[in-house]
Every structure is written in structure tokens, then in C-alpha cells.
Design an enzyme around this catalytic site. Structure first.
Site, PDB file in Angstrom:
ATOM      1  N   HIS A 174       5.291 -11.268 -96.870  1.00 40.20           N
ATOM      2  CA  HIS A 174       5.898 -11.384 -98.202  1.00 40.20           C
ATOM      3  C   HIS A 174       5.502 -12.681 -98.898  1.00 40.20           C
ATOM      4  CE1 HIS A 174       8.133  -7.728 -97.925  1.00 40.20           C
ATOM      5  NE2 HIS A 174       8.668  -8.087 -96.782  1.00 40.20           N
TER       6      HIS A 174
ATOM      7  N   ARG B  57       8.469  -2.885-106.691  1.00 36.67           N
ATOM      8  CA  ARG B  57       9.273  -3.010-105.469  1.00 36.67           C
ATOM      9  C   ARG B  57      10.738  -3.189-105.859  1.00 36.67           C
ATOM     10  NH1 ARG B  57       4.917  -6.679-104.659  1.00 36.67           N
ATOM     11  NH2 ARG B  57       3.421  -5.982-103.090  1.00 36.67           N
TER      12      ARG B  57
ATOM     13  N   ARG C  51       9.243   2.312-106.651  1.00 37.95           N
ATOM     14  CA  ARG C  51       9.598   2.711-105.286  1.00 37.95           C
ATOM     15  C   ARG C  51      11.102   2.542-105.122  1.00 37.95           C
ATOM     16  NH1 ARG C  51       6.753  -0.566-100.594  1.00 37.95           N
ATOM     17  NH2 ARG C  51       8.124  -2.258-101.257  1.00 37.95           N
TER      18      ARG C  51
ATOM     19  N   GLU D 182       2.871   6.114 -95.496  1.00 35.28           N
ATOM     20  CA  GLU D 182       2.797   4.920 -94.659  1.00 35.28           C
ATOM     21  C   GLU D 182       3.131   5.207 -93.204  1.00 35.28           C
ATOM     22  OE1 GLU D 182       5.548   2.118 -96.406  1.00 35.28           O
ATOM     23  OE2 GLU D 182       6.911   3.736 -96.972  1.00 35.28           O
TER      24      GLU D 182
ATOM     25  N   ASN E  15      -0.149  -1.410 -95.628  1.00 37.81           N
ATOM     26  CA  ASN E  15       0.417  -2.468 -94.787  1.00 37.81           C
ATOM     27  C   ASN E  15       1.166  -1.876 -93.598  1.00 37.81           C
ATOM     28  OD1 ASN E  15      -0.550  -3.992 -96.887  1.00 37.81           O
ATOM     29  ND2 ASN E  15       1.450  -4.584 -97.680  1.00 37.81           N
ATOM     30  N   ASP E  16       2.032  -0.893 -93.877  1.00 37.12           N
ATOM     31  CA  ASP E  16       2.775  -0.243 -92.796  1.00 37.12           C
ATOM     32  C   ASP E  16       1.940   0.818 -92.090  1.00 37.12           C
ATOM     33  OD1 ASP E  16       5.131  -1.636 -92.630  1.00 37.12           O
ATOM     34  OD2 ASP E  16       6.194  -0.411 -94.097  1.00 37.12           O
TER      35      ASP E  16
ATOM     36  N   ARG F 198       2.395  -6.412 -87.871  1.00 40.04           N
ATOM     37  CA  ARG F 198       1.488  -7.167 -88.734  1.00 40.04           C
ATOM     38  C   ARG F 198       1.884  -8.629 -88.870  1.00 40.04           C
ATOM     39  NH1 ARG F 198       3.528  -6.409 -94.578  1.00 40.04           N
ATOM     40  NH2 ARG F 198       5.248  -4.944 -94.442  1.00 40.04           N
TER      41      ARG F 198
ATOM     42  N   CYS G 271      -1.111   1.365-102.785  1.00 39.77           N
ATOM     43  CA  CYS G 271      -0.392   0.174-103.240  1.00 39.77           C
ATOM     44  C   CYS G 271      -0.295  -0.889-102.150  1.00 39.77           C
ATOM     45  CB  CYS G 271       0.998   0.536-103.739  1.00 39.77           C
ATOM     46  SG  CYS G 271       2.033   1.362-102.510  1.00 39.77           S
TER      47      CYS G 271
END
Length: 573
Positions: free
Chosen positions: A191, A298, A334, A433, A456-457, A467, A504
Site C-alpha cells: 500500500h 478503491r 470496487r 484475483e 497483485n492478489d 507478496r 487494475c
């Protein structure tokens, strides 16, 4: 003599300034007896007044950066410091027990904290325990004469040095003063890294030992392009990086000429480049960088930056501001993605062995439908002010998607029945994801209006590698053929049903991945706003027919990440 630290390049750019250590100080103390209780009481009064002065500045900064509502938490802290019962009890303890102010402060506040935490039937009062902890820490720091770091108080050019930065830390950073940052932990998808790109602050993460290697006020160069930090650089090194910063500024100026251009490849194929945002304020950065859409809003940041669940009206205003700000371009919101490493203090979640594999995102929304329905109503109201789409995170099965969409349709039907205005063209899609969902993308594509790949996921779940864990970071491989095959299946499945697929995750702006993704037929690339113009520039050089051959080879012939990288360089050099 200068010293170099290596880390992960998280946000492009070059910065040089003195270090500001965002590290929690040692607030330990020893209990002692005092004879002059009047002097000790004055020490307490002085510390309380100093803490109040801090909080007033922090409140002003938070109001400017985050909004008036978010700043109210600091007003609550000021109220606590003006509470005669609390302060009176501390003074009484100093006088009656003849103990130092530190001891009296801790004993009394511990008592209040325990009392509030015990109010299990009153969530609001339980939350006040955390406020008292924060206030106690601030007063104690002044009693001990140590600095309690707070990014909102920075008023000169600095480079932030921290073990890690929370979303609330980064939200308080003032770009006028904070020129860059470096952290001990984290990766490109953490983040803090994502927020650094949103704020356009050069950043390095995952350096390992920045907080122990760098001292307060030392001059530090942050090279966010190569992931290097230079501690106490020589005059020659400063000049070298000044030149590098100048070259980067010229490159950025060239990219900025593409701000209003369409995203076209060398052979004329058009793609959409969107921005990932966390708050409506980020829309300005998206449009300034030539975003053709918001591919990811987000919405969880509306929850994380609040002291209680945001109301329907509060959410409506945020979504309305975003869609209006994009001037008719699509904004994909989202729904609440809480859980894993994103927690809400006012919404306690069960302790879990593996929170990333547990109760999070759509699983919470389907369970706590009052929260979910409130968000959907706010989104339905906002749909009248621009082009809005909704996507559900962490969908694993067809049944989950159908259940979430059914709740959306129920809320929409209520609007129509009540005669309330609502858009007829809201697309309802899902995040891709979870590998299980990617494998049945052909089934899900029958019901979902679009897919958005959250790499990412998807990567960490596919590779079974956290990660954020440096020990297994080598397994975070966005170009691994296994990942590319999943992505291909998702894109092909959506196209077979006449639907579109976006991405994304951070991979969407990765300059190695972009040529492969273009070859695979990805429709929309959504990324940190600061990556858009660089990616548009790259797109202009790509021939999609050639990229299709690249993608086919990468998916079918390569065995390793390294082979894929070499192949991309071969096709694009």
C-alpha cells in the site's frame, strides 16, 4: 563517506533532502518519588499544552489533506486533553502519591482505557480507548522530551525514513515538503508503494535496514527509478543525481505532450488507459495524467479514513464527486475490500490464521448485507451523475457473483419502484484475483458484464507466496507463464461472450508486461496515474500483430520468468 542502500523502486523520480525518521521513539520511563508536587503538576500542564498545540496543527493539516470529517478525530483528542476529570485524576495522583507525572499519567489513563474497553455493549465508547492511548502517547513524549513523529507536522523539505508507512501515514504527506521516502519492508504492490505513485513521490521500499542505516537529518538521495538510496552523498554524487533528475524531468515533459492523445499502437489499435484511485481527490491526478477512465476506485479508503461506517450520504457524495470529475469517462468502483491487511477499528473481524484466505471483501459484504446494501444504494444514486460501473472483489464462484448481483438488482428495483432516478447502463463486473475464478472464467463471463484482473492478489494466490514477505518475494513473478496462461484464459473467455477485460493490478503499468498484455488482447489497462503517460508512449511503439506472436510464444514456449523477460526485450528492442 557516502553509503548506498538498495531496495525496490516503488515510484519513479529523484529526490534529495534531509532524513525525517518516522520511527516510534522509546517512551519507557522509570517510576520515581517527587517532593515538589507543584512543580511536577506544572510539568504535566506544560506537556498537555504542548500536546494540544501539536493536535491543533495536525487537525488543520488533516482537514486540508483529508477533509473536515476525517480531521474530527483530532478534535476528539483535544476534547480528551481538556477533560477536567481525566486531568484532575492525574494531578491528584501526583499530589497524593508523590509520584512523577509519567507514572501518574500512565496509571490513570490505563484505568480509563480498561474501563472503556470493558464496555462491550457500546462500540462507540470502546473506540474511545484507542483515542486515550494516542493522547497518552503524545503527552508522554513531551514529558520525556522526545519527538513523536507525525507526518502532518512536517514543514520543511525532507525524505521520510520508516519501517513501513500505513495508508493513513501516506494520506497525511504534504508533497510540498515530503520529497520522497524509503522503507525497510514492502514491495511494489504494498500500500505504501501504491500510495507513493498516487502522490507522485519518489519512493524505495523493501530496503531491509533503512531505519538503522540512516540517522535523523542526514542528507539522503532517493533514486526511485533504480531503487537506490545514497546516504550523505558527496558533492559529485549530488551533481550526478541533479543531472539525472533533470533528464527525468525532460522525459516527463515529453510524455506530458501525450496527455490529450488517444492510446494508439503503431498499427493503429486503440486501448484504454485508466487510473487507480483511492479517494475523489485523486481524480485530479488521473485527469492531469491523461486517464481515459478510472479502472479502479478503491472504495475501502472511504471506510479506512473514517472513524465509523460511512453513511449512504457520505459515500454518495464521494462517488458523485468522482464520476462528475471524470466528465463522462467510466469510473469503476470496487465495493468494500476490507480484510487481509486492511482492517477497520470500528468493525472487528475474527482472528484468523490466514486472513488473506479468510473472511474478507465480498465474503464480508454477503454476510453483512446492511453494510453492502448501504454502499450499493450510494452507488445507484451516484450513477445519475456520470458513467459508473461496479465490480465485486474476491469472487471465487459463480454462486457468489450471482448472489452479489442479485442484491444489487434488488436495490435497483427498489429505486425504480420508488420513482428515484437511476442509470440504466450500470455495468456490473467482478475482480479476477482468485485462480479458481480464473479457471472458470468462461462460466463467469456469461453473467458478469466485465472482468478486471487484480494481478497483485492473483499472483500471490497462484504462487502461494505472500507478496509482503521478503523471504518468498522471489516467487512474486508477474511474467511467469502460469500467470500469463491464467490472464489469457480470462481475456479469451470474456471476448467469447462479447465482454471486455481490464486489469487494475500493478502489472497493468509494468513496462515489461504491457507488450505481452497488448498481444493477449487486454482491453483496458488501469494503473497508478503517474504511469499512464509513460505507458501511452510505450504503446505508440508497439505493433499488435507482432505482440500477438510475442504473447503466444511467452504463453506456450517459455518455461521461466527470465525467458519471458528476454523474449520481450527481443521483440521490443
Amino acid at each position: 563517506m557516502s553509503e548506498m542502500l538498495k531496495g525496490i523502486a516503488a515510484s519513479d523520480g529523484i529526490a534529495a533532502a534531509k532524513a525525517y525518521m518516522l520511527v516510534q521513539p522509546d517512551l519507557s520511563f522509570s517510576e520515581s518519588s517527587v517532593e515538589d508536587t507543584e512543580a511536577e503538576t506544572k510539568r504535566l500542564d506544560d506537556a498537555v499544552e504542548a500536546a494540544k498545540a501539536d493536535l491543533k496543527i495536525i487537525k488543520e493539516k488533516a482537514a486540508a489533506n483529508l477533509g473536515a470529517e476525517e480531521a474530527e478525530v483530532f478534535e476528539a483528542h483535544l476534547t480528551i486533553l481538556s477533560d477536567p476529570e481525566l486531568i484532575g485524576n492525574i494531578k491528584d495522583k501526583i499530589t497524593n502519591d508523590k509520584v512523577n507525572a509519567e507514572k501518574a499519567l500512565k496509571d490513570v489513563t490505563d484505568m480509563f482505557i480498561a474501563m472503556f474497553e470493558g464496555m462491550t455493549d457500546n462500540a462507540y465508547m470502546q473506540e474511545r480507548a484507542g483515542d486515550i492511548r494516542d493522547v497518552t502517547k503524545r503527552v508522554l513524549s513531551h514529558l520525556l522530551g522526545v519527538n513523536l513523529p507525525n507526518p502532518a507536522l512536517i514543514n520543511e523539505e525532507v525524505v521520510i525514513v520508516a519501517h513501513d508507512l500505513t495508508p493513513s501515514d501516506t494520506a497525511q504527506l504534504d508533497r510540498n515538503f515530503v520529497k520522497g521516502f524509503i522503507t525497510d519492508i514492502g514491495g511494489r504492490t504494498s500500500h505504501s508503494a501504491i500510495m507513493s505513485r498516487t502522490l507522485e513521490i519518489p519512493a524505495i521500499v523493501g530496503s531491509g535496514d533503512a531505519t538503522s542505516a540512516i540517522k535523523e537529518d542526514q542528507t539522503v538521495i532517493i533514486d526511485g527509478i533504480e531503487g537506490k538510496a545514497i546516504i550523505e552523498p558527496s558533492a559529485e554524487e549530488l551533481k550526478k543525481y541533479e543531472d539525472k533528475a533533470s533528464d527525468f524531468a525532460k522525459q516527463k515533459a515529453e510524455w506530458e505532450e501525450l496527455k490529450d492523445a488517444k492510446t494508439l499502437t503503431a498499427d493503429g489499435k486503440q486501448f484504454t488507459l485508466g487510473a487507480n484511485i483511492g479517494t475523489p481527490k485523486d481524480v485530479a491526478g488521473a485527469t492531469d495524467n491523461g486517464a481515459e477512465a478510472v479502472g479502479l476506485f478503491r472504495s475501502e479508503f472511504l471506510y479506512m479514513d473514517a472513524s465509523e461506517l460511512p453513511s449512504e450520504d457520505d459515500q454518495f457524495e464521494a462517488y458523485k464527486q468522482a464520476v462528475e470529475g471524470m466528465g463522462g469517462k467510466q469510473v469503476v468502483v470496487r465495493t468494500m475490500d476490507i480484510g487481509g491487511d486492511k482492517e477497520l477499528p470500528y468493525l472487528p473481524l475474527p482472528e484468523e490464521m490466514n486472513p488473506f484466505l479468510g473472511y474478507r471483501a465480498i465474503r464480508i459484504s454477503l454476510d453483512k448485507q446492511d453494510i453492502f446494501r448501504t454502499q450499493l444504494r450510494a452507488l445507484l444514486r451516484a450513477s445519475n451523475y456520470g458513467r459508473l460501473a461496479i465490480m465485486f472483489p474476491m469472487i471465487a464462484t459463480v454462486k457468489e457473483f450471482k448472489a452479489a448481483k442479485a442484491i444489487f438488482e434488488e436495490e435497483k428495483a427498489k429505486f425504480v419502484q420508488a420513482g428515484k432516478p437511476v442509470s440504466d447502463d450500470i455495468e456490473v463486473g467482478m475482480m479476477m484475483e482468485i485462480p479458481a475464478a480464473a479457471m472458470i472464467a468462461d462460466k463467469l463471463a456469461k453473467y458478469s458484464d466485465f472482468f478486471s484482473i487484480g494481478t497483485n492478489d492473483l499472483i500471490q494466490y497462484t504462487m502461494a507466496a505472500d507478496r509482503g514477505n521478503e523471504r518468498v518475494s522471489y516467487l512474486y513473478q508477474p511474467y511467469n507463464p502460469s500467470i500469463l496462461r491464467l490472464i489469457k484464459n480470462i481475456i479469451d473467455s470474456s471476448h467469447a461472450e462479447g465482454k471486455w477485460t481490464g486489469m487494475c493490478g500493478e502489472m497493468a503499468g509494468d513496462q515489461i508486461a504491457v507488450p505481452i498484455l497488448a498481444g493477449l488482447g487486454l482491453d483496458e489497462f488501469s494503473m497508478s496515474a503517474t504511469s499512464i503517460l509513460k505507458t501511452r508512449s510505450l504503446m505508440k511503439k508497439l505493433d499488435t500483430e507482432k505482440m500477438k506472436k510475442l504473447a503466444e510464444k511467452a504463453v506456450n514456449e517459455c518455461e521461466t520468468t527470465e525467458e519471458v523477460i528476454s523474449l520481450v526485450k527481443e521483440f521490443t528492442d
